[in-house]
Motif scaffolding. Sequence first.
Motif, PDB file in Angstrom:
ATOM      1  N   ARG A  92      20.824  81.582  41.823  1.00 46.14           N
ATOM      2  CA  ARG A  92      21.131  81.180  43.464  1.00 46.14           C
ATOM      3  C   ARG A  92      22.558  81.143  43.733  1.00 46.14           C
ATOM      4  N   THR A  93      22.934  81.604  44.807  1.00 47.37           N
ATOM      5  CA  THR A  93      24.366  81.717  45.193  1.00 47.37           C
ATOM      6  C   THR A  93      24.330  81.019  46.498  1.00 47.37           C
ATOM      7  N   LEU A  94      25.241  80.116  46.578  1.00 44.84           N
ATOM      8  CA  LEU A  94      25.678  79.356  47.936  1.00 44.84           C
ATOM      9  C   LEU A  94      27.060  79.788  48.172  1.00 44.84           C
ATOM     10  N   TYR A 156      32.099  78.246  39.967  1.00 40.12           N
ATOM     11  CA  TYR A 156      32.914  78.475  41.386  1.00 40.12           C
ATOM     12  C   TYR A 156      33.769  79.503  41.396  1.00 40.12           C
ATOM     13  N   PHE A 157      33.563  80.169  42.638  1.00 37.44           N
ATOM     14  CA  PHE A 157      34.660  81.140  42.953  1.00 37.44           C
ATOM     15  C   PHE A 157      35.365  80.856  44.143  1.00 37.44           C
ATOM     16  N   GLN A 158      36.659  81.394  44.089  1.00 36.22           N
ATOM     17  CA  GLN A 158      37.517  81.093  45.219  1.00 36.22           C
ATOM     18  C   GLN A 158      37.748  82.514  46.193  1.00 36.22           C
ATOM     19  N   LEU A 165      29.497  79.195  45.216  1.00 35.56           N
ATOM     20  CA  LEU A 165      28.885  78.850  44.122  1.00 35.56           C
ATOM     21  C   LEU A 165      27.734  79.794  43.530  1.00 35.56           C
ATOM     22  N   VAL A 166      27.871  80.052  42.341  1.00 35.23           N
ATOM     23  CA  VAL A 166      26.924  81.065  41.609  1.00 35.23           C
ATOM     24  C   VAL A 166      26.149  80.311  40.458  1.00 35.23           C
ATOM     25  N   ALA A 167      24.980  79.927  40.816  1.00 34.08           N
ATOM     26  CA  ALA A 167      24.225  79.383  39.614  1.00 34.08           C
ATOM     27  C   ALA A 167      23.109  80.386  38.872  1.00 34.08           C
ATOM     28  N   GLU A 168      23.264  80.319  37.443  1.00 31.25           N
ATOM     29  CA  GLU A 168      22.394  81.080  36.852  1.00 31.25           C
ATOM     30  C   GLU A 168      21.649  80.484  35.554  1.00 31.25           C
TER      31      GLU A 168
END
Length: 181
Positions: A92-94, A156-158, A165-168
């Motif tokens: 899930r990516t936001l 977290y990615f900047q 935000l990438v959740a796995e």
Amino acid sequence: MNLTSPGFPFGDIIQWLAEPPRSCLTPALTTWLTADGSLTQRLRQCCQQFDVTLLGETISAPLPGEWPGTAERLWIREVLLCLDNLPLVYARTLAPPSLTQLQHRGQKPLGELLFTDKNFIPGHMEWGQAPTTGNIQQLANTLGQAATAIWGRRRYFQHQQQQLLVAEFFLPEALNRLPPL
Ligand SMILES: C=C(O[C@@H]1C=C(C(=O)O)C=C[C@H]1O)C(=O)O
């Protein structure tokens, strides 16, 4: 709203931890939960055929407490990462809707962009367990996977002044199929 799978979105409210709880994880799962670099690239090395199944994309409000700071609406993408036709990861990516280069990628892995475009800078990780009676667990059940604990990480990615935000989450079958890294 562009729905592709009944039940989308599947995200749950997760209590994210600053450290992985090593005591309740197998050594193999710990290596996957803490691995840096592209998960897509690592998974590709464990199968003959790697596919991304898009569960859905939409612009919507994050779950309560999911996004650091206030955000009215975010772009949300959920996928299954499948190895030899077996779903092993729910992701899930936001991201802010303005990061349009992330959108409408269909079955192309986000990782191919996030780890090639130098403007995306991977940051710190957090770890959490999917609620035993939540949507992610229900998704695993729907996929015919045993109802064991489902652990995940989010990274977290900047991107310039913005973040994503990438959740796995590693589905139960991942524990049986993925060798230690
Ligand atoms: C961030 C990455 O991209 C992967 C691909 C995703 C997608 O296509 O939606 C989501 C999460 C990741 O597992 C990666 O490969 O590490």
